[in-house]
Write an enzyme that holds these catalytic residues in place. Structure first.
Site, mmCIF file in Angstrom:
data_model
loop_
_atom_site.group_PDB
_atom_site.id
_atom_site.type_symbol
_atom_site.label_atom_id
_atom_site.label_comp_id
_atom_site.label_asym_id
_atom_site.label_seq_id
_atom_site.Cartn_x
_atom_site.Cartn_y
_atom_site.Cartn_z
ATOM 1 N N CYS A 327 6.442 44.511 1.452
ATOM 2 C CA CYS A 327 7.475 45.450 1.909
ATOM 3 C C CYS A 327 7.050 46.914 1.914
ATOM 4 C CB CYS A 327 8.752 45.320 1.103
ATOM 5 S SG CYS A 327 8.961 43.762 0.300
ATOM 6 N N ARG A 356 -0.032 37.275 -7.087
ATOM 7 C CA ARG A 356 0.915 37.422 -8.196
ATOM 8 C C ARG A 356 0.342 36.664 -9.374
ATOM 9 N NH1 ARG A 356 6.706 36.335 -5.065
ATOM 10 N NH2 ARG A 356 6.443 38.068 -3.619
ATOM 11 N N GLN A 374 2.199 35.263 2.750
ATOM 12 C CA GLN A 374 3.602 35.221 3.152
ATOM 13 C C GLN A 374 3.672 35.452 4.650
ATOM 14 O OE1 GLN A 374 5.125 38.374 0.508
ATOM 15 N NE2 GLN A 374 6.560 36.842 -0.246
ATOM 16 N N ASP A 376 5.596 37.037 6.502
ATOM 17 C CA ASP A 376 6.636 38.018 6.240
ATOM 18 C C ASP A 376 7.097 38.737 7.500
ATOM 19 O OD1 ASP A 376 8.202 39.255 4.395
ATOM 20 O OD2 ASP A 376 6.528 39.991 3.186
ATOM 21 N N HIS A 378 9.565 42.471 8.173
ATOM 22 C CA HIS A 378 10.511 43.482 7.705
ATOM 23 C C HIS A 378 11.144 44.088 8.927
ATOM 24 C CE1 HIS A 378 7.901 42.846 4.257
ATOM 25 N NE2 HIS A 378 9.036 42.953 3.613
ATOM 26 N N LYS A 457 21.628 37.344 0.169
ATOM 27 C CA LYS A 457 20.562 36.649 0.890
ATOM 28 C C LYS A 457 20.989 35.257 1.327
ATOM 29 C CE LYS A 457 18.498 34.719 -3.290
ATOM 30 N NZ LYS A 457 17.313 34.284 -3.991
ATOM 31 N N HIS A 503 14.386 41.531 4.859
ATOM 32 C CA HIS A 503 13.130 40.848 4.541
ATOM 33 C C HIS A 503 13.359 39.412 4.968
ATOM 34 C CE1 HIS A 503 12.225 43.705 1.072
ATOM 35 N NE2 HIS A 503 13.519 43.847 1.197
#
Length: 631
Positions: A327, A356, A374, A376, A378, A457, A503
């Site tokens: 992000c 992580r 990911q 991902d 945004h 979410k 996200h």
RNA sequence: GCCGCGAUAGCUCAAUUGGCAGAGCAACUGAUUUGUAAUCAGUAGGUUGCUGGUUCGAUUCCGGUUCGCGGCACCA
């Protein structure tokens, strides 16, 4: 008194218990009923029924399954207490596929070698056919009854009013019930595994020994379940990944998968499909750095919250962190220019490789790793665009999951206690997510208070071919990060306004999604994903290799992943190799094919052999690949 | 991270009470040239995860450690 059973009215003498009612209302089922249900309330068979509509619960219904498993946990506890008089019991509930009981065995260490003895004792108790008896006691009485068990005492302290206790012979347990009439109803069970589990699920508490087991209504259904467990083991992606040469793990990088040549092909196919569909839905792909400075993570808030789970390092006296999420990078991209309200939504997609530092005990094949990608995105939008944008994301997800034959259910998580921002905006946002679901024709469950502190979410729980569910996609609304970074766009009146950020991920983690696909397909990928799509087998290497090579060249010319097995083995052997490698199409090339420019193909998992012209086969396989068919 | 268990050839697994570490598959070599799920014969392959200790001697017993497995806790 009047009873209604399956729509028919019966005038019966009162009072009447469940057994007697079953004898009168449904003689054919009287021996199978394990509980009575009235007005939606379950009660034991030996309890008096009330006037009105009555139902009998059978062991093969979902409610019945839960009941026999719950009762079986009491049965197991009784057997354990006979063998280990010092045992102290925690909780022992029914779960989706069976039940467990958490037990404090004191100094004794239990192993699965002790299972047979416990099962034997359970069978003895089943033979004794001891009735389950319900007793209602006061809190004081309950405390006295369980005085020697600190776990039950702790639980009783929390309860109010009368407390129900179930007894079977010398064993008693704190329990709401109901239970099957007697231990003789529980015949088909199996102790499965042993685990440690914290008392009340809190890692600050003592760890108890948890025994997992399962109980089924019949021997056949139990056997079937045990076979399902075996099948899951055979489809385990860690095992298939090794057998099929897809990926590996090394002690030098725990939890960080290496993709082998074959696995990389599947991985790349997934990504190229992903890029294709994101382009179609108006996303722009970006890449942001793997390592960024401490200040950035302090601004985003991650440094404070997750520092212990981030990989950090010092470079030239400055602190850096390897990104645990994408992000902040996307935010910096957004801030690289000034945006008008007309530019929104801005959809930044990123296949971000993140790290992580997960707890060592959490690691599991490709499902839980320390380094993963990911898929991902945004999306920066105006507040009035939330619902429409969420609908567009859901449409994209539908399209993607459908390709893999995965169905899903949606969970909406709402405002938690520690929320930030205005309540009114939370309400609007939650409603926008809910109505986006409704408008796109999806049911959803609500998980109250489970949203992130910065926004509500939607989670997408995928169901695979073996009935297991996986959380993959998620759409999260976020007003926090744009605020922390001071993001803005210019509205119609020339004012600076803070955008909202969405996200979202579709695969979730590409690694994990691949793991799910491996298990879902049992390693037999559809043609478009398969590392090798066509295996060509010349019957005789001298006579047929030349035509086989011609076929190979034609297929490779159209970007089909084909190879020839010209090893000096019998056809049967080479065919077996192709099947074991789970290759979608096997082509056999012999005299007949060579003479007439034909191929004979066999599809993975099918016995049938089909002979067609090479041209027809090319059309067939190209359709299979381009339409992403199974074969 | 916590509880329990495990680690032996590339893979799957053996090895009485501590006494020269084995098999199947795979690999390699040779013969066989094969029409729909395993041709035959031979060869090679190991500091028994790593590390300390006990012992005349450790794959085996004890400690530490790494990694893995089943769960629990965690999962931005």
């Amino acid at each position: 008194m009047l009873l209604i059973y399956e729509g028919k009215e019966f005038e019966v003498a009162s009072p009447l218990n469940g057994f007697e009612a079953a004898k009168i209302l449904d003689p054919s089922k009287k021996n199978k009923a394990i509980a009575v249900k009235q007005n939606g309330r379950l009660t034991d068979m030996n309890v008096s029924v009330e006037e009105g509509e009555i139902e009998f619960v059978l062991p093969d219904s979902p409610e019945g399954f839960e009941m026999i498993n719950h009762s079986c946990s009491h049965l197991m506890a009784q057997a354990i207490l006979r063998l280990y008089p010092q045992a102290k019991f925690g909780f022992g509930p029914a779960i989706e596929e069976g039940f467990y009981y958490d037990v404090d065995f004191g100094d004794v260490v239990l192993t699965d070698k002790d299972f047979p003895a416990i099962e034997a004792e359970m069978k003895k108790i089943v033979k004794e056919n001891i009735p389950f008896r319900r007793k209602e006691v006061s809190k004081e009485e309950a405390l006295a009854l369980f005085a020697d068990n600190p776990y039950k005492i702790e639980r009783i302290q929390e309860l109010e009013g009368t407390i129900s206790v179930y007894e079977q012979g010398e064993f008693k347990d704190l329990c709401r019930g109901p239970h099957v009439p007697s231990t003789g109803y529980l015949k088909h069970f199996r102790l499965l595994s042993l685990a440690g589990a914290y008392w009340r699920g809190d890692s600050k508490n003592k760890m108890l020994t948890r025994i997992y087991a399962t109980c089924y209504p019949t021997e056949e259904s139990l056997k079937e379940h045990l076979e399902t467990l075996e099948r899951r083991k055979a489809n385990d992606h860690r095992r298939l990944g090794k057998e099929l040469g897809l990926f590996m793990l090394s002690d030098y990088a725990p939890g960080m998968p290496f993709f082998l040549p074959k696995g990389q092909i599947v991985y790349n196919e997934l990504l190229s499909y992903w890029r294709e569909i994101h382009q179609k839905y108006g996303y722009s792909e970006i890449t942001t750095p793997t390592m960024m400075s401490r200040e950035l993570w302090e601004t985003s808030g991650h440094w404070d919250h997750y520092k212990d789970n981030m990989y950090t390092t010092k470079v030239d006296e400055a602190d850096y962190a390897i990104k645990p999420m994408n992000c902040p990078g996307a935010i910096l991209v957004y801030q690289n220019g000034i945006h008008s309200y007309r530019d929104l939504p801005l959809r930044y997609a990123e296949l971000g490789h993140v790290h992580r530092h997960e707890a060592s005990g959490a690691l599991n094949g490709l499902f839980r790793v320390r380094a993963f990608t990911q898929d991902d995105a945004h999306i920066l939008i105006r507040r009035d665009q939330i619902e429409e944008e969420v609908k567009s994301i859901m449409k994209l997800m539908d399209e993607v999951y459908d390709v893999f034959g995965l169905t899903y259910r949606i969970v909406l998580s709402t405002r938690p206690d520690d929320y930030i921002g205005e309540i009114e905006f939370w309400n609007q946002s939650e409603e926008a997510l809910a109505s986006a679901c409704r408008d796109s024709g999806h049911d959803f469950q609500i998980n109250p208070g489970d949203g992130a502190f910065y926004g509500p979410k939607l989670d997408f729980k995928l169901r695979d071919s073996m009935g297991r569910t996986w959380q993959c996609g998620t759409i999260q609304l976020d007003v926090n990060l744009p605020h922390r970074f001071g993001c803005f766009y210019i509205d119609e009146s020339g004012n600076k306004v803070e955008p909202v950020m969405l996200h979202r991920v579709v695969f979730g983690s590409v690694e994990r999604f691949l793991g799910i696909l491996i298990e879902n397909y049992g390693g037999a990928f559809p043609t478009w994903l398969a590392p090798v799509q066509v295996e060509i087998l010349p019957v005789n290497n001298d006579a047929h290799l030349e035509y086989a090579s011609e076929v190979l060249a034609e297929l490779q010319g159209m970007k089909v992943r084909a190879e020839i097995d010209s090893s000096n083995e019998k056809l049967g052997y080479r065919l077996r190799q192709a099947v074991v490698s789970k290759i979608p199409y096997t082509l056999v090339i012999g005299d007949k094919e060579k003479e007439n420019h034909l191929v004979t193909y066999r599809i993975y998992g099918q016995k049938e052999q089909i002979t067609v012209s090479l041209e027809e086969f090319k059309a067939l396989i190209s359709e299979s690949i381009s339409k992403k068919l199974r074969y």
